[in-house]
Design an enzyme around this catalytic site. Sequence first.
Site, mmCIF file in Angstrom:
data_model
loop_
_atom_site.group_PDB
_atom_site.id
_atom_site.type_symbol
_atom_site.label_atom_id
_atom_site.label_comp_id
_atom_site.label_asym_id
_atom_site.label_seq_id
_atom_site.Cartn_x
_atom_site.Cartn_y
_atom_site.Cartn_z
ATOM 1 N N GLY A 1 -2.568 6.796 -3.729
ATOM 2 C CA GLY A 1 -1.748 6.825 -2.565
ATOM 3 C C GLY A 1 -0.286 7.536 -2.849
ATOM 4 N N GLU B 1 5.119 3.946 -5.996
ATOM 5 C CA GLU B 1 4.026 3.307 -5.150
ATOM 6 C C GLU B 1 4.315 4.005 -3.889
ATOM 7 O OE1 GLU B 1 1.277 2.327 -4.832
ATOM 8 O OE2 GLU B 1 0.555 0.572 -5.926
ATOM 9 N N ASP C 1 2.359 -4.304 -0.100
ATOM 10 C CA ASP C 1 1.655 -5.142 1.135
ATOM 11 C C ASP C 1 1.815 -6.527 0.835
ATOM 12 O OD1 ASP C 1 0.108 -5.887 3.295
ATOM 13 O OD2 ASP C 1 -1.517 -4.941 2.805
ATOM 14 N N LYS D 1 5.579 -3.774 3.483
ATOM 15 C CA LYS D 1 5.434 -4.657 4.851
ATOM 16 C C LYS D 1 5.893 -6.037 4.431
ATOM 17 C CE LYS D 1 1.106 -2.452 6.492
ATOM 18 N NZ LYS D 1 -0.283 -2.663 6.436
ATOM 19 N N ASP E 1 -4.410 6.366 3.023
ATOM 20 C CA ASP E 1 -5.645 6.623 3.597
ATOM 21 C C ASP E 1 -6.520 5.304 4.340
ATOM 22 O OD1 ASP E 1 -6.452 4.762 1.450
ATOM 23 O OD2 ASP E 1 -8.342 5.391 1.657
HETATM 24 C C1 PRP Z 1 -2.874 0.497 -2.073
HETATM 25 C C2 PRP Z 1 -1.475 0.421 -2.423
HETATM 26 C C3 PRP Z 1 -1.065 -0.482 -3.439
HETATM 27 C C4 PRP Z 1 -1.684 -1.539 -3.036
HETATM 28 C C5 PRP Z 1 -0.774 -2.361 -2.207
HETATM 29 O O1 PRP Z 1 -3.923 0.855 -2.970
HETATM 30 O O2 PRP Z 1 -1.460 2.101 -3.086
HETATM 31 O O3 PRP Z 1 -1.605 -0.042 -4.822
HETATM 32 O O4 PRP Z 1 -2.758 -1.210 -1.865
HETATM 33 O O5 PRP Z 1 -1.400 -3.478 -1.585
HETATM 34 P P1 PRP Z 1 -1.021 -4.877 -2.232
HETATM 35 O O6 PRP Z 1 0.529 -5.154 -2.393
HETATM 36 O O7 PRP Z 1 -1.471 -5.870 -1.138
HETATM 37 O O8 PRP Z 1 -1.527 -5.309 -3.661
HETATM 38 P P2 PRP Z 1 -5.382 1.014 -2.583
HETATM 39 O O9 PRP Z 1 -6.281 0.080 -3.068
HETATM 40 O O10 PRP Z 1 -5.382 1.416 -1.186
HETATM 41 O O11 PRP Z 1 -5.745 2.396 -3.455
HETATM 42 P P3 PRP Z 1 -5.155 3.900 -3.007
HETATM 43 O O12 PRP Z 1 -3.858 4.191 -3.382
HETATM 44 O O13 PRP Z 1 -6.074 4.892 -4.273
HETATM 45 O O14 PRP Z 1 -5.537 4.353 -1.683
#
Ligand code: PRP
Length: 185
Positions: free
Chosen positions: A52, A107, A111, A139, A167
């Site tokens: 991401g 990052e 979330d 968030k 995504d």
């Molecule tokens: C997303 C984002 C963070 C994580 C955040 O990754 O890039 O790494 O989720 O969420 P959290 O704070 O609840 O842990 P994702 O698994 O969607 O992978 P990507 O970056 O490859 O899309």
Amino acid sequence: MLNYYTYIMAGIQKPRVLISEQNIKKNIKDLAHKITHDYQDKNPLILGVLKGSFIFMADLIRELDFDLQIEFIRLSSYGSLMESPGVVNCDEDISDLVNGRHVLIIEDIIDTGTTLSFLIEQFQAKNPLSVRLCALASKPSRRLIKVEIDYLAFEIPDKFIVGYGLDHDEKYRNLPYIGVIDPKD
Ligand code: PRP
């Protein structure tokens, strides 16, 4: 009932703009200014978390006019499609990367905080000079684990966002803006 979300999923409508390209550019410039002030002469390791962060990272580093090193790491996570994962695995051996370096993690979104609290803990055990976090979006209302974000471009509401690297089911990463798709809309 057909709603906005149904039309997006069918490819009939594009995600609604939450943060425009212009706004993203402006906030990245502001972040870059602060980062330049803090890291000038420190030759930091700028570490992007795939996938991401790749667009955010590419735009941010082009605003940083000092010596730095770039690396990427890939985290694999497990969870349902539109919920944050509960378990995180780091695919690389990060020890050699982090030891004796100023590390700035890049990052896309914080979330629940699960992913980054895991990562920061791993890094801190590997003798870095410092570890800081830079995120495109946060968030706060979703947070389960406290994570300190040193450089943040946007605080956002609890909506499912896509675009600018983010995504939904591997779609929309190439949108130039941050958009919203949300079943509740
Ligand atoms: C997303 C984002 C963070 C994580 C955040 O990754 O890039 O790494 O989720 O969420 P959290 O704070 O609840 O842990 P994702 O698994 O969607 O992978 P990507 O970056 O490859 O899309």
